[in-house]
Motif scaffolding. Structure first.
Motif, PDB file in Angstrom:
ATOM      1  N   TYR A  70       0.830  -1.209   0.000  1.00 22.93           N
ATOM      2  CA  TYR A  70       0.000   0.000   0.000  1.00 22.93           C
ATOM      3  C   TYR A  70       0.863   1.257   0.000  1.00 22.93           C
ATOM      4  O   TYR A  70       1.831   1.364   0.754  1.00 22.93           O
ATOM      5  N   GLU A  72       0.847   5.070   0.977  1.00 23.16           N
ATOM      6  CA  GLU A  72       0.176   6.139   1.704  1.00 23.16           C
ATOM      7  C   GLU A  72       0.236   7.448   0.919  1.00 23.16           C
ATOM      8  O   GLU A  72      -0.667   8.279   0.997  1.00 23.16           O
ATOM      9  N   HIS A  75      -2.290   6.689  -2.022  1.00 14.41           N
ATOM     10  CA  HIS A  75      -3.509   5.976  -1.645  1.00 14.41           C
ATOM     11  C   HIS A  75      -3.909   4.975  -2.737  1.00 14.41           C
ATOM     12  O   HIS A  75      -5.036   4.954  -3.218  1.00 14.41           O
ATOM     13  N   ARG A 338      -3.362  -1.734   6.048  1.00 17.61           N
ATOM     14  CA  ARG A 338      -3.234  -0.285   6.115  1.00 17.61           C
ATOM     15  C   ARG A 338      -4.339   0.262   7.000  1.00 17.61           C
ATOM     16  O   ARG A 338      -5.511   0.165   6.673  1.00 17.61           O
TER      17      ARG A 338
END
Length: 367
Positions: A70, A72, A75, A338
């Motif tokens: 994932y 951040e 996104h 996440r």
């Protein structure tokens, strides 16, 4: 080691019986609700009160899914695919919308053999948000590679990681660590220059899963062959060996870096390991072929993808209790978390046109 390989055989007394799970699976649209589940507390002194409930959303994604990571920064969920054995001609790095579970972009690795059309197939994956890159392991090519998150452009191939399996990022120390199952190595690369910074080789080891403590800079690799964790510090010449469960393959760390969690493939268990004491403090049965593990640093819960039983198990590692068993496709291959939401990629080719699926596990409510 590729996640599709079978671990060495064990005696019948060490095999665990697969547990049945009472989960409703609903057929649906492209994004289907696979079901919700509340599992009974298996702690010997606990009850079933205050158990969490989880929702599983499922969508077909691509053929040959392996791992995901994932970002951040953007996104998005990055996922790798590779189909078949060498020469591998079908492989892609996917950029997936975590809300819709649909592919936003797909990038094909560079061709390595014009005659056969073989590409530098991608398997393991990690995100470096600080430098806006994605790192992959190219298992069949004994290398790791770096891609741009913004454009998907292939930036570099770094050779010399034998049967590269996993890669993790230490953003604090600007390092990417890769495991070389082929020769028992753990290799660190500078995430700014892509130059090799450290290499530790343990004879007879089968280094597989990886996790890194960004506080200390220590990388932890599972040794699938010798039932242990190999701890490699960037500041020490010799590694440290810590015992764990039966054929550990996946690994993750607690938020404070003091505890390791290993998915023990042959035993079908999660081992909770005190890294300071160097000992297993709890063993929790999860499911046949426990393969991948991810810790949610917000809640402290741990997710284990069990390839053999077709489930992802949610564990409270402090109590040693199973909170939920969730159906996540016939062959879940990897889990990443996440902020309390877990993403599981399934490698069963059970969908239409033999497409693999991605599953999103989210907490719905508490009892």
């Amino acid at each position: 080691m590729n996640a599709t390989k079978t671990p060495r055989s064990r005696t019948a007394s060490r095999r665990l019986v697969r547990r049945a799970t009472a989960l409703a699976v609903a057929a649906g649209s492209v994004l289907a609700v696979s079901g919700t589940a509340v599992a009974h507390d298996r702690h010997p002194h606990g009850g079933a009160a205050h158990q969490p409930s989880y929702r599983v959303d499922t969508a077909p994604l691509a053929t040959g899914l392996y791992q995901s990571a994932y970002s951040e920064r953007h996104h998005v969920l990055w996922a790798t695919t590779a189909v078949g054995r060498p020469p591998v001609t079908q492989s892609r790095l996917l950029k997936v919308d975590p809300k819709t579970l649909k592919t936003e972009a797909a990038y094909t690795p560079p061709v390595t053999d014009q005659a056969t059309g073989a590409v530098e197939a991608v398997y393991g994956v990690a995100v470096d948000d600080e430098h806006d890159t994605v790192w992959t392991t190219n298992t069949r090519n004994n290398s790791v590679a770096v891609y741009s998150q913004r454009t998907g452009k292939h930036l570099a191939t770094l050779p010399g990681v034998a049967h590269a399996r996993e890669v993790v990022i230490d953003k604090r120390h600007d390092l990417a660590w890769a495991s070389g199952f082929g020769d028992g190595s753990v290799v660190a690369f500078d995430t700014r220059t892509f130059k090799e910074k450290k290499r530790v080789k343990v004879e007879g080891a089968g280094t597989a899963g990886l996790a890194v403590d960004t506080h200390t800079g220590t990388a932890y690799a599972t040794d699938l062959t010798n039932d242990r964790i190999i701890a490699v510090s960037p500041y020490k010449a010799e590694p440290r060996f810590i015992p764990t469960g039966d054929t550990p393959i996946g690994i993750d760390l607690s938020a404070d870096g003091r505890t390791a969690y290993t998915a023990d493939q042959a035993a079908g268990t999660l081992s909770v390991v005190d890294l300071r004491k160097g000992e297993v403090t709890r063993t929790v049965r999860t499911g046949a072929g426990a393969l991948s593990v991810a810790a949610d640093h917000r809640s402290g819960r741990v997710f284990v993808a069990n390839r053999g039983s077709g489930t992802t198990t949610v564990v409270d590692p402090k109590k040693g209790t199973v909170l939920a068993d969730l159906a996540t496709g016939p062959n879940p291959n990897h889990v990443t978390v996440r902020r309390g939401t877990a993403y599981v990629v399934d490698k069963s080719a059970a969908g239409a046109d033999r497409v693999d699926s991605v599953h999103r596990i989210s907490l719905t409510r508490s009892r």
